[in-house]
Design a protein around this motif. Structure first.
Motif: not given
Lengths: 281, 99, 631
Positions: A18, A21-22, A44, B9, B13, B16, B36
């Motif tokens: 996690g 990926a961030l 990612t 999460l 993502l 972002i 993404l």
């Protein structure tokens, strides 16, 4: 309804991958170099592929790694190499308030969606996919079989339409990148020659070193009267000093043109219209 | 540890990616950010498929991938042709569509 | 006398109007193709109309004949039948218009021979004749009004015939506008007739006018008088007529001397039953006539422009006619007789002036004339006969008709009769003065011609009409007053002539007028004939002369009373319109435009700005969803 308990191993994987990926996502957004961004994104995507495998979707995990990281990201890198890096990679923001607004809205969106999701799925049951794709006791023999069974039955039409979409995208990409050159725009030798004769200089450009002791490209050609032929000067090279040749030129041998003519033809011409033909006036 | 972690999460993502679309000017990087965001959605779909015990979520994620692939192909072709005429891959340079 | 329906040749009297109208249409629509024979066609239609009018008049036999043509307007309670009334009154006008008109058409063939737009000139002349005939032949006020406006239009077109001259264009505009002032009066009078009586035919109006209240009749009379003043150049609307001399001279002769300007006299004579009932309006007519005849005579004495002198003379002579018709039944016939003889001698005088101008390279300045008598014998003789007729030389036209008017004025019997008669006699003396001055400056004395001017007699196509009109000037008075008295001819219209008790014996009046006339001639001889005429007008003159030169400040009065306030009003309205009305509209538009421009600035074209907005929208949606579910 049997609840599947998420094991410790999965938790360990999540808490390791996690943050990776961030970090990849943040690195992609923050790095100035577009190639670096692409590499951070690959990071990612690989982490997400592992998440898919962990979450009972091994086929999707494989597709994620093969299609996304293998094909799409390589395509990105190709285009990056074709386009090259340009000034758009500058970190200076040109639109006023864009960055602040993006951060504010982003934070607000993350907070709202994250909080909402967390609140709504606090006690989300984990059904697990064992019933549809599980091993020996399942309805289908594994994840791929389960996907295929549904994809080719319930989602058949969508699947075929997707095929059409892919074809269209391929043709579209061809059309968009194709540069049309009209037939016959390439000029033939005859046309080039004709074009050259329409200029004020039909002959070839003078070569370097004519009437010069050196035949280097830095030695300019000389015109019959001894001046430098500007056309023959190579660009980027300082011309050498032209030194007059020691031997006499043709002009010096003949003297002035009038003297030469007079020497050749001192007598009265018999030809009508001749130089001394006063009787024809 | 619960599925909520995956969903949060994915939300982060996605955000972002969205912020990246807003702040980056290189059209190719903008495209990566869009990818993404799509990936974040895929993670959500896979997670919910596991939660509900149906395979349809995974099918949907598969379709998202296919559509994303088509979109990338066409999008990159557009970027190429824009670059060929404008010598720039900045999204700010293509700003003629206004009043 | 009863009006009877038409039969025989009289039923075809509409051809009188149709012939010149067709001529005008052919000439105007035919274009250049008709250039070669256009003037002949134009003349032929008018001559044909004259012959037809002559035949009709011979068949008339003292009747009043109505020719019903078609329904002109039929709406609600307004029902206007287009019809013609051929009675002794319209008959003499028809003969005057077509007779003098024919002569002037013939004259114009020569006068306009070198003008590239001669065809157009004849088209306008034909149009004028048609409109004038409609004016005098219509059997109702609406037909009269149509003709009235038609002659106004033709007059405008002909005054501005040489429209490349700014003075001609301005004069035409002035004439048109001042005529409109009068037309408003006529139109209002017609409205009153329709509102109060429900009819506009002469028969209907005159039959019922007695039922109206006295004030209404007076208003009717005054409004008709306003119309008549506008058309006839009477005080206070007299200023346009002298300026109208900017038109070609045949136009001045036909329209602005012989026919159109007498339409006002015709209107008042035709409306005699109305004026018989309103002494107030008649008194105003008398006042207008008296004032105008004095103004015209005084101003005429100081002008140097030969056509202007004749124009003011016209103003003055029409003043005589107004004076006559204002006197009521006693004066109608005298006024109309003077109108007819005036039509002859004034047209002749104008044609003579045109001949002189023709000889003098279109100069009109009498100070540059002089000594023309031996060079232009025919013009001199015809002009001289017209001159003698105008000043009232014994046994010529003016002598009979002018004396009749003065006698009628004295016959009122009261103090005002003496005042009016005195004014008329004084004006007769002034007339003799200014006309003698004109004769002396033009035909006698030492030549004062400009360099390169070679006077010559006009061609016979021009002199022939002048000779005919001169004959008319000599004999018309005798014929109309003594040989075939007009009073008997007009009996069906104005009633049988009554034996009047003369206050002053006619022979006394005649002697008095002749004496005053001789006095005027002698004064002119003393002031002009004995001395050398200076080529430029003397600058140091008495205030009276200065005022007369400036037409008694008529233009100044008009300008300060009407033009300047009108301009101020216009400017104020334009200001209000620009700032108030337009300001409101423009302000609204500017506000909308500005705000949309400000909104449009949000459309930067930057895709990232749009994306930011989309994200903002997503945040709002997410927040809203959360708020709903949490709530």
């Amino acid at each position: 309804m049997n609840e599947v308990v998420i094991g410790t191993g999965e938790a360990v994987v999540f808490w390791i991958l996690g943050p990776i990926a961030l970090a990849g996502a943040l690195g992609m957004v923050l790095s100035r170099n577009a190639v670096h961004s692409a590499l951070w994104l690959v990071n990612t995507m690989l982490a997400l592929g592992v998440f898919y495998v962990v979450q009972e979707a091994p086929f999707l995990g494989a597709v994620q790694i093969i299609v996304y990281t293998g094909a799409i990201m390589i395509l990105f890198l190709f285009v990056l190499m074709l386009v090259g890096r340009d000034s758009s990679d500058s970190v200076v923001e040109t639109l006023r308030g864009q960055r602040v607004g993006a951060l504010l809205f982003g934070a607000g969106f993350a907070a709202l969606v994250g909080a909402g999701t967390a609140r709504a799925t606090r006690d989300l049951p984990v059904e697990g996919l064992a019933a549809v794709q599980g091993g020996e006791g399942g309805a289908a023999a594994g994840n791929i079989d389960a996907i295929a069974a549904v994809l080719y039955s319930r989602y058949l039409l969508a699947f075929e339409v997707t095929g059409a979409l892919l074809i269209t995208a391929a043709v579209g990409a061809l059309v968009l990148t194709h540069v049309e050159r009209e037939a016959g725009t390439r000029r033939t030798q005859k046309e080039l020659s004709r074009a050259r004769f329409l200029t004020d200089r039909p002959q070839t450009l003078p070569g370097p070193g004519v009437f010069a002791r050196a035949n280097s490209v830095a030695a300019p050609a000389l015109l019959p009267d001894g001046r430098v032929a500007e056309d023959s000067l190579a660009t980027g090279i300082d011309p050498q000093e032209v030194t007059p040749m020691p031997r006499p030129t043709g002009r010096e041998q003949l003297g002035s043109p009038d003297a030469a003519l007079g020497a050749l033809d001192p007598t009265v011409s018999d030809v009508p219209g001749g130089r001394e033909g006063g009787e024809h006036r | 540890m619960s599925l909520t972690h995956y969903l949060v999460l994915a939300a982060i993502l996605f955000t972002i990616g969205a912020v990246g679309v807003l702040v980056r000017r290189n059209a190719i990087v903008v495209f990566m950010c869009v990818e993404l965001m799509l990936n974040a959605v895929n993670l959500t779909l896979v997670t919910f498929a596991r939660s509900t015990g149906t395979i349809d979520g995974q099918i949907m994620a598969l379709f998202v991938m296919v559509v994303a692939a088509s979109e990338v192909v066409v999008g990159l072709a557009i970027i190429m042709s824009i670059y060929r005429t404008r010598r720039s891959a900045s999204v700010d340079d293509a700003s003629l569509l206004k009043y | 006398m009863e009006i009877v329906p038409a039969e025989g040749l009289l039923a075809a009297s509409w051809l009188l109007i149709a012939l010149p109208l067709a001529g005008a249409a052919v000439l105007l629509l035919g274009g250049r193709r008709t250039d070669r024979w256009g003037h002949l066609l134009g003349t032929a239609t008018v001559v044909a109309a004259f012959l037809l009018g002559l035949a009709c008049t011979l068949q008339l036999d003292g009747r009043r004949v109505d020719v019903d043509l078609f329904t002109f307007v039929s709406t609600g309670s307004l029902d206007v039948q287009a019809g013609l009334l051929y009675d002794p009154l319209s008959a003499v006008f028809v003969l005057l218009i077509t007779g003098v008109g024919s002569l002037i058409h013939v004259y114009s063939i020569g006068y306009m021979a070198h003008d590239p737009r001669r065809r157009r000139f004849f088209a306008y002349l034909n149009l004028f004749v048609a409109a004038m005939l409609l004016l005098v032949l219509g059997d109702n006020y609406v037909a009269l009004y149509v003709g009235w406006e038609g002659v106004g239009l033709a007059s405008y077109l002909l005054i501005a015939f040489w429209h490349e001259r700014p003075t001609a264009a301005t004069a035409a505009k002035k004439a048109f506008i001042m005529n409109r002032v009068g037309d408003v009066g006529l139109a209002l009078a017609i409205f009153i007739m329709f509102a109060q009586l429900g009819t506009v035919t002469y028969e209907g109006v005159f039959g019922q006018v007695g039922t109206l209240a006295g004030g209404t009749i007076t208003a009717l009379g005054l409004l008709l008088l306003l119309g008549a003043c506008g058309k006839s150049g009477q005080f206070p609307l007299q200023a346009w007529l002298p300026d109208a001399m900017e038109g070609p001279t045949p136009v001045s002769a036909l329209i602005h001397a012989a026919t159109m300007v007498t339409a006002g006299v015709y209107l008042i004579a035709r409306s005699a039953p109305v004026y018989d009932l309103t002494p107030t309006a008649r008194a105003v007519v008398l006042a207008v006539g008296a004032i105008t005849l004095l103004i015209g005579a005084i101003v005429g004495c100081a002008q140097d422009d030969i056509k202007k002198v004749l124009a003011y003379s016209t103003v003055s002579q029409i003043g005589y006619m107004f004076l006559a018709v204002g006197l009521g039944p006693a004066g109608y016939v005298a006024g109309l007789a003077h109108l007819l003889t005036h039509g002859f001698f004034k047209a002749g005088l104008f044609l003579g002036a045109g001949s002189v101008m023709h000889a003098m390279d279109d100069s009109v300045d009498m100070r540059r004339f002089g000594g023309l008598a031996p060079r232009m014998k025919v013009t001199f003789v015809t002009f001289g006969l017209g001159y003698l007729a105008l000043i009232g030389f014994p046994f010529l036209s003016g002598f009979y008709t002018k004396d009749a008017i003065i006698e009628a004025a004295f016959d009122r019997g009261d103090g005002w009769g003496y005042v009016l008669g005195g004014v008329a006699i004084l004006a007769a003396g002034l007339t003799a003065f200014y006309m003698t001055r004109l004769m002396l400056m033009t035909f006698f004395g030492r030549p004062r011609w400009e360099e390169g001017v070679h006077p010559h007699e006009a061609p016979s196509v021009m002199t022939a009409p002048m000779v005919l009109l001169a004959l008319g000037s000599v004999f018309a008075g005798f014929l109309l007053v003594v040989a075939f008295p007009l009073e008997e001819w007009f009996a069906p219209v104005f009633g049988e002539p009554e034996e009047v008790e003369h206050v002053v014996a006619p022979i006394v009046v005649s002697v008095l007028v002749t004496l005053v006339m001789v006095l005027g001639v002698a004064a002119a001889w003393a002031f002009v004939g004995r001395r050398e005429v200076p080529v430029t007008a003397p600058a140091r003159v008495s205030p009276v002369v200065r005022a007369a030169r400036r037409a008694l400040y008529a233009d100044t009065v008009n300008e300060s009373l009407f033009m300047r306030p009108g301009q101020w009003l216009t400017r104020a309205l334009v200001f209000v319109d620009n700032r108030g009305v337009d300001g409101a509209v423009n302000g609204l538009a500017a506000t909308l435009g500005g705000s949309s421009a400000r909104l449009g600035r949000a459309q930067t074209g930057f895709v990232r700005s749009y994306a930011l907005t989309v994200l903002g929208g997503a945040v709002v949606v997410a927040g809203a969803l959360l708020a709903v579910t949490a709530g």
